[in-house]
Design a protein around this motif. Sequence first.
Motif, mmCIF file in Angstrom:
data_model
loop_
_atom_site.group_PDB
_atom_site.id
_atom_site.type_symbol
_atom_site.label_atom_id
_atom_site.label_comp_id
_atom_site.label_asym_id
_atom_site.label_seq_id
_atom_site.Cartn_x
_atom_site.Cartn_y
_atom_site.Cartn_z
ATOM 1 N N LEU A 126 40.436 87.873 105.428
ATOM 2 C CA LEU A 126 38.974 87.938 105.350
ATOM 3 C C LEU A 126 38.344 86.570 105.578
ATOM 4 O O LEU A 126 37.263 86.467 106.145
ATOM 5 C CB LEU A 126 38.551 88.492 103.990
ATOM 6 C CG LEU A 126 38.989 89.923 103.708
ATOM 7 C CD1 LEU A 126 38.484 90.367 102.347
ATOM 8 C CD2 LEU A 126 38.497 90.879 104.774
ATOM 9 N N ASP A 127 39.022 85.520 105.114
ATOM 10 C CA ASP A 127 38.449 84.183 105.300
ATOM 11 C C ASP A 127 38.298 83.865 106.789
ATOM 12 O O ASP A 127 37.432 83.116 107.196
ATOM 13 C CB ASP A 127 39.335 83.120 104.638
ATOM 14 C CG ASP A 127 39.235 83.217 103.119
ATOM 15 O OD1 ASP A 127 38.166 83.625 102.638
ATOM 16 O OD2 ASP A 127 40.229 82.925 102.443
ATOM 17 N N VAL A 157 38.092 86.342 109.273
ATOM 18 C CA VAL A 157 37.318 87.348 110.002
ATOM 19 C C VAL A 157 35.823 87.277 109.684
ATOM 20 O O VAL A 157 34.986 87.400 110.574
ATOM 21 C CB VAL A 157 37.832 88.777 109.650
ATOM 22 C CG1 VAL A 157 36.976 89.830 110.324
ATOM 23 C CG2 VAL A 157 39.283 88.928 110.082
ATOM 24 N N LEU A 158 35.492 87.045 108.410
ATOM 25 C CA LEU A 158 34.086 87.155 108.005
ATOM 26 C C LEU A 158 33.296 85.885 108.263
ATOM 27 O O LEU A 158 33.785 84.784 108.065
ATOM 28 C CB LEU A 158 34.013 87.489 106.508
ATOM 29 C CG LEU A 158 34.466 88.884 106.123
ATOM 30 C CD1 LEU A 158 34.529 89.002 104.607
ATOM 31 C CD2 LEU A 158 33.547 89.934 106.706
ATOM 32 N N LYS A 159 32.057 86.103 108.689
ATOM 33 C CA LYS A 159 31.137 84.981 108.823
ATOM 34 C C LYS A 159 30.428 84.825 107.475
ATOM 35 O O LYS A 159 29.721 85.729 107.034
ATOM 36 C CB LYS A 159 30.107 85.256 109.919
ATOM 37 C CG LYS A 159 30.703 85.268 111.314
ATOM 38 C CD LYS A 159 29.621 85.226 112.371
ATOM 39 C CE LYS A 159 29.044 86.578 112.685
ATOM 40 N NZ LYS A 159 29.856 87.516 113.422
ATOM 41 N N VAL A 160 30.661 83.699 106.842
ATOM 42 C CA VAL A 160 30.074 83.492 105.518
ATOM 43 C C VAL A 160 28.702 82.837 105.684
ATOM 44 O O VAL A 160 28.568 81.868 106.428
ATOM 45 C CB VAL A 160 31.005 82.606 104.666
ATOM 46 C CG1 VAL A 160 30.354 82.284 103.336
ATOM 47 C CG2 VAL A 160 32.330 83.305 104.465
#
Lengths: 194, 169
Positions: free
Chosen positions: B122-123, B125-128
């Motif tokens: 997730l770190d 893949v996801l745009k934080v």
Amino acid sequence: MTLAPEALERELFRILDLLADEDIEHFLTGAQVRNLFAEPRTSGDFDIVVLLRGRPKRSVRELFEANGYSVEGPLKGDLGERFVLGLPDFEADIWLAPDTEFHRSEFGNAVRVPYGGRELPVMAPGDYVLRKLVNYYRVRGKSNDLEDAFQVLLHAWERIDVEGLPKRAEVYRIRKQAEALIEKTRRERVRLEG
Amino acid sequence: MALRVLHNTTLETAAKIQAVLEAADAPLSRYEIFHRLGGSVNYRIIDSVLDHFEQLGVVRDEGKGGHVSWIGARIQVRNAADKPTPAKANHPGKAQSQKPQSGPVDEWFCDMPPSEVPRDNLDRVLKVPTATSYRMWHHRTPEERMRASFALTAMAARLREGRRRDARA
């Protein structure tokens, strides 16, 4: 023809009104749920789920055709069956929910969100997060789905039964993935709220 | 050739699924079988019948996310009480067919083929969001957020239109 924000809003209201006038149960889903609850993004369509409860599918087509829409479908895809309404530079997908206990429960959970002096029927944020996780891990692997789940979980955390989400995800064999997303979101919330 | 079934109610369903598969002119997914049966049969039942069909070698797995086609002769279904149910064959990929342990039955998704690229990091893949964008959107009303998305969508459409015009020029 140039698409205007006001025209999008009018179209959305018109479609929802047509369904409501015919007593067809419906709610808004897709990108618009994220747009109501989280950081907005662009989208090329409206996604609206309808529950027909024995009404023939063709009645949906006839309803929209009688009101001047070009209608395609029903089309079958990864996520189910839908009619597509052609709008200028935009489209609306009318998804046909089978009359199952599961889908009825989604309709039961749907929420009403104030918008423009009215209330929009909208898929519950918790159901939306779960759907998006299922779409990502079990159906089509599009990163937009995971991003939408994360965004809604992040911004609508208090409106979602976060503790109950992993158990619901277990049904789709994605419990661990749901737990990982919850943990990631929890960490990010601490950072962002700090 | 006989089909041993798990439960009496499955007998009738097995015959219906066989008829659907025999009538199809292309391989069908479980999802398509579900719909051709009018949505009246639980996915889990379809799955267990197809498991038995596979063991009997009367269906062929065509890949493409679990599509199957009928290859066998007409079979007779037999009540489970006649003979004990055989142990399940250890098919490759059987982990995908494990039944959920609890919770509501989702007849729509339970048997959907898994996406081919479940990315778990997730770190990565996801745009934080940044703290600024988080604060900006977190405290807006739903109406303000939705109107912003309509404005963004309209802007994107204008950009597309401009590009099309440029291409024509």
